[in-house]
Design a protein around this motif. Structure first.
Motif, PDB file in Angstrom:
ATOM      1  N   THR A   1       0.822  -1.221   0.000  1.00 41.11           N
ATOM      2  CA  THR A   1       0.000   0.000   0.000  1.00 41.11           C
ATOM      3  C   THR A   1       0.853   1.266   0.000  1.00 41.11           C
ATOM      4  N   ASP A   2       2.026   1.195   0.660  1.00 45.74           N
ATOM      5  CA  ASP A   2       2.862   2.404   0.743  1.00 45.74           C
ATOM      6  C   ASP A   2       4.310   2.021   1.033  1.00 45.74           C
ATOM      7  N   GLY A   3       5.177   3.026   1.165  1.00 41.53           N
ATOM      8  CA  GLY A   3       6.583   2.762   1.509  1.00 41.53           C
ATOM      9  C   GLY A   3       7.466   2.564   0.288  1.00 41.53           C
ATOM     10  N   ASN A   4       8.572   1.834   0.519  1.00 42.80           N
ATOM     11  CA  ASN A   4       9.566   1.636  -0.549  1.00 42.80           C
ATOM     12  C   ASN A   4       9.469   0.231  -1.133  1.00 42.80           C
ATOM     13  N   ALA A   5       9.407   0.170  -2.464  1.00 45.33           N
ATOM     14  CA  ALA A   5       9.459  -1.129  -3.146  1.00 45.33           C
ATOM     15  C   ALA A   5      10.784  -1.194  -3.901  1.00 45.33           C
ATOM     16  N   PHE A   6      11.618  -2.190  -3.537  1.00 47.22           N
ATOM     17  CA  PHE A   6      12.924  -2.344  -4.199  1.00 47.22           C
ATOM     18  C   PHE A   6      12.937  -3.585  -5.082  1.00 47.22           C
ATOM     19  N   PHE A   7      13.641  -3.479  -6.205  1.00 48.27           N
ATOM     20  CA  PHE A   7      13.830  -4.598  -7.139  1.00 48.27           C
ATOM     21  C   PHE A   7      15.329  -4.691  -7.387  1.00 48.27           C
ATOM     22  N   THR A   8      15.919  -5.892  -7.199  1.00 45.87           N
ATOM     23  CA  THR A   8      17.384  -5.962  -7.231  1.00 45.87           C
ATOM     24  C   THR A   8      17.924  -6.815  -8.379  1.00 45.87           C
ATOM     25  N   PHE A   9      19.164  -6.531  -8.751  1.00 50.25           N
ATOM     26  CA  PHE A   9      19.940  -7.326  -9.735  1.00 50.25           C
ATOM     27  C   PHE A   9      21.283  -7.607  -9.060  1.00 50.25           C
ATOM     28  N   PRO A  10      21.660  -8.903  -8.897  1.00 47.97           N
ATOM     29  CA  PRO A  10      22.829  -9.236  -8.070  1.00 47.97           C
ATOM     30  C   PRO A  10      24.169  -8.989  -8.774  1.00 47.97           C
ATOM     31  N   ASN A  11      25.240  -9.179  -8.003  1.00 42.63           N
ATOM     32  CA  ASN A  11      26.588  -9.013  -8.550  1.00 42.63           C
ATOM     33  C   ASN A  11      27.124 -10.369  -9.025  1.00 42.63           C
TER      34      ASN A  11
ATOM     35  N   GLU B   1       1.012   6.500  -5.946  1.00 43.43           N
ATOM     36  CA  GLU B   1       1.541   7.746  -5.365  1.00 43.43           C
ATOM     37  C   GLU B   1       2.151   7.555  -3.987  1.00 43.43           C
ATOM     38  N   LYS B   2       1.712   6.507  -3.285  1.00 41.32           N
ATOM     39  CA  LYS B   2       2.225   6.284  -1.935  1.00 41.32           C
ATOM     40  C   LYS B   2       3.414   5.330  -1.890  1.00 41.32           C
ATOM     41  N   VAL B   3       3.846   4.826  -3.076  1.00 36.39           N
ATOM     42  CA  VAL B   3       4.953   3.844  -3.097  1.00 36.39           C
ATOM     43  C   VAL B   3       6.120   4.399  -3.920  1.00 36.39           C
ATOM     44  N   ASN B   4       7.323   4.393  -3.320  1.00 33.67           N
ATOM     45  CA  ASN B   4       8.533   4.732  -4.087  1.00 33.67           C
ATOM     46  C   ASN B   4       9.037   3.459  -4.744  1.00 33.67           C
ATOM     47  N   VAL B   5       9.196   3.486  -6.063  1.00 33.82           N
ATOM     48  CA  VAL B   5       9.644   2.282  -6.774  1.00 33.82           C
ATOM     49  C   VAL B   5      11.097   2.478  -7.209  1.00 33.82           C
TER      50      VAL B   5
ATOM     51  N   LYS C   1      27.832   1.921   2.308  1.00 38.06           N
ATOM     52  CA  LYS C   1      26.741   0.957   2.471  1.00 38.06           C
ATOM     53  C   LYS C   1      25.535   1.714   3.009  1.00 38.06           C
ATOM     54  N   THR C   2      24.363   1.441   2.440  1.00 39.11           N
ATOM     55  CA  THR C   2      23.166   2.159   2.857  1.00 39.11           C
ATOM     56  C   THR C   2      22.103   1.169   3.314  1.00 39.11           C
ATOM     57  N   THR C   3      21.545   1.423   4.482  1.00 37.38           N
ATOM     58  CA  THR C   3      20.471   0.554   4.977  1.00 37.38           C
ATOM     59  C   THR C   3      19.150   1.311   4.906  1.00 37.38           C
ATOM     60  N   THR C   4      18.157   0.688   4.262  1.00 38.36           N
ATOM     61  CA  THR C   4      16.877   1.367   4.018  1.00 38.36           C
ATOM     62  C   THR C   4      15.707   0.449   4.375  1.00 38.36           C
ATOM     63  N   GLN C   5      14.626   1.053   4.792  1.00 35.95           N
ATOM     64  CA  GLN C   5      13.388   0.313   5.080  1.00 35.95           C
ATOM     65  C   GLN C   5      12.698  -0.063   3.770  1.00 35.95           C
ATOM     66  N   TYR C   6      12.102  -1.238   3.752  1.00 34.74           N
ATOM     67  CA  TYR C   6      11.321  -1.622   2.575  1.00 34.74           C
ATOM     68  C   TYR C   6       9.940  -2.134   2.990  1.00 34.74           C
ATOM     69  N   SER C   7       8.982  -1.957   2.093  1.00 38.29           N
ATOM     70  CA  SER C   7       7.669  -2.605   2.246  1.00 38.29           C
ATOM     71  C   SER C   7       7.639  -3.833   1.347  1.00 38.29           C
ATOM     72  N   MET C   8       8.293  -3.672   0.182  1.00 38.24           N
ATOM     73  CA  MET C   8       8.415  -4.801  -0.763  1.00 38.24           C
ATOM     74  C   MET C   8       9.865  -4.895  -1.199  1.00 38.24           C
ATOM     75  N   LEU C   9      10.378  -6.136  -1.256  1.00 37.98           N
ATOM     76  CA  LEU C   9      11.752  -6.345  -1.747  1.00 37.98           C
ATOM     77  C   LEU C   9      11.724  -7.551  -2.680  1.00 37.98           C
ATOM     78  N   HIS C  10      11.864  -7.270  -3.983  1.00 36.89           N
ATOM     79  CA  HIS C  10      11.927  -8.373  -4.948  1.00 36.89           C
ATOM     80  C   HIS C  10      13.403  -8.659  -5.238  1.00 36.89           C
ATOM     81  N   VAL C  11      13.830  -9.882  -4.879  1.00 34.01           N
ATOM     82  CA  VAL C  11      15.262 -10.195  -4.985  1.00 34.01           C
ATOM     83  C   VAL C  11      15.537 -11.143  -6.152  1.00 34.01           C
TER      84      VAL C  11
END
Ligand code: FAD
Ligand code: UQ1
Length: 453
Positions: free
Chosen positions: A177-187, A214-218, A275-285
């Motif tokens: 519904t809100d917050g940060n949604a992250f999508f990752t590509f590995p090393n 509008e409530k989600v940062n992608v 290194k940055t630590t961030t809160q997520y609502s969704m994390l697609h790994v």
């Protein structure tokens, strides 16, 4: 027996004869062609050889009872297809005319022309095709397996890459519904390098459809220095990201997560101290990937990166002429996709037949790969390219546009084409269509006055 690359084919054939099925001793199995791995590449080549070899001459070593059409996982994660639609029994996709040994290869001994299975069986072969694909290494990211073991509702962590986790993506998306949604590509090298960002575009489209965007940062965080390896499509994808307000961070790698706090830690690969630590609502790994250990640890078979070391053109092993590799486990520097395996199939079929008959393998793979970059619920950019990362497009129009027709190709045409043509040995990629379409186009311009304007 160790074959030097310079050995003449006739001499090679004489040596092979010494290992023919009838002369094998002290081993439980012997065959003319052993295929290790019954996934996309292994199954397709098995189908071709099942038409000319006897059942006892053609072995497939594969432990899994299930065969997945992995390209569908992207649509499963986006709620457009079900996981069951991507699965068939291995028994139903392998050709009837082959001997299936249900086990994993644990040891390759190319000097002895043998492979040892986990069951202890030893298979002696005249010719070997390695088709073991890439393993998903979720274990390489601290905290990830724990996060994926928790219910998706509380965890927010998901991954399209595994049949075990792909349903979580759709569950997490529906709950977001809100917050940060992250999508990752590995090393690490990955299969289908477009897939980590396809699900990002699908998530964006889903959230817009539901009025929640509008409530989600992608954000798409990729370890790569580019959004896509081919400039033509990279330009198109940057445009999509700008239009849709998707943040893209290059050279940014997921190195750990704390699923209790719902925090992910990313490292800047150019400045590793950051290194940055961030809160997520969704994390697609997208997990790190590597070839299975039996291949990667075998220095006779593999290069330093753990891939079966083949000639980029012929796909024949550079030290053992009776060994070939197909698909994701091969060292050929193409983008690892089912489309690439399709194009490699016929090259390998012809070159293996040549070597079996004592001729020099002459067919050359051009590095063709394709990646249908799904950018929404009815849009797709169909990237097609070769070893030089130059576009090698099938259709007689520029494919760097989001198109509904390309989405239909991905969703409705490719799955039956895969199950019915490719796995039965009848699909070698679209090169024939490309030639026909481009010839027609050229004639249309040059010879047919009616088509000129
Ligand atoms: P696989 O099909 O993975 O098969 C490897 C087989 O080897 C498996 O059956 C495995 O069980 C077996 N195996 C492993 N280790 C051993 C062992 N030690 N002994 C015996 N057997 C072993 N490609 C596209 O072209 N278009 C797409 O749109 C696309 N999208 C994708 C989306 C996702 C989410 C994923 C995960 C993949 C996608 N791909 C796509 C990539 C495509 O699925 C792979 O490139 C393709 O399946 C590679 O075929 P393969 O035969 O090399 O490996
Ligand atoms: C393809 O050949 C292939 O292999 C079966 C895919 O994997 C599923 C693909 O996604 C695509 C796009 C191709 C290429 C096919 C055409 C008709 C351009």
């Amino acid at each position: 027996m160790y074959f030097k690359a310079a050995v003449k084919p006739r001499a090679v054939l004489r040596v092979y004869r010494n290992f023919s099925c009838s002369s094998v001793r002290n081993s439980k199995h012997s065959c003319k062609l052993l295929i290790v791995g019954g996934g996309t590449g292994g199954c397709s080549v098995a189908a071709k050889f099942a038409k000319c070899l006897k059942k006892k001459e053609l072995y497939v070593l594969e432990a899994s009872e299930d065969h997945y059409y992995q390209p569908l996982f992207t649509l499963v994660g986006g709620g457009m297809e079900t996981l069951e639609e991507s699965r068939k029994n291995e028994a139903d996709v392998l050709p009837k005319n082959c001997t299936w040994l249900k086990s994993n290869a644990v040891r390759f001994d190319p000097m002895e022309n043998t492979v040892t299975a986990q069951t202890g069986d030893v298979i002696k072969y005249d010719f070997l095709l390695v088709a073991v694909g890439l393993e998903l290494r979720y274990d390489k990211i601290p905290g990830l397996e724990e996060a994926l073991s928790k219910p998706s509702k509380s965890s927010g962590v998901c991954s399209n890459y595994s049949p075990k986790y792909v349903n979580r993506t759709w569950e997490v998306l529906q709950q977001l519904t809100d917050g940060n949604a992250f999508f990752t590509f590995p090393n690490s090298p990955v299969k289908c390098p477009g897939a980590p960002q396809k699900i990002c575009y699908i998530a964006d489209a889903y959230l817009r459809k539901e009025g929640r965007r509008e409530k989600v940062n992608v954000t798409y965080n990729t370890s790569l220095p580019v959004i896509f390896g081919v400039k033509k499509y990279a330009d198109a994808l940057w445009k999509v990201c700008k239009e849709r307000d998707i943040n893209v961070n290059l050279r940014t790698n997921l190195i750990g997560l704390d699923s209790d706090k719902k925090e992910a830690t990313f490292q800047n690969l150019d400045k590793p101290e950051i290194k940055t630590t961030t809160q997520y609502s969704m994390l697609h790994v997208t997990p790190p990937m590597a070839t299975p250990q039996a291949v990667s640890s075998n220095t006779d078979l593999s290069n330093a990166a753990g891939f079966v070391e083949v000639n980029n053109g012929t796909l024949q092993h550079i030290r053992f002429p009776n060994i070939f590799a197909i698909g994701d486990c091969s060292s050929s520097p193409n983008s690892k996709t089912a489309a690439a395996a399709a194009a490699q199939c016929e090259i390998i079929h012809k070159n293996l037949c040549a070597v079996m008959e004592g001729r020099t393998p002459e067919e050359k793979y051009d590095g063709y790969a394709s990646c249908p970059l799904v950018t929404g619920y009815d849009k797709c950019i169909l990237a097609e390219f070769d070893y030089n990362l130059s576009p090698l497009e099938t259709f007689p129009f520029s494919q760097d546009k989001e198109m509904r027709s390309m989405f239909m190709l991905k969703k409705s045409i490719m799955p039956p084409l895969y199950w019915h043509l490719m796995l039965n040995g009848y699909w070698n990629g679209p090169s024939l269509f490309r030639k026909i379409m481009h010839l027609d186009f050229a004639y249309g311009n040059k010879r047919n006055p009616a088509k000129q304007d």
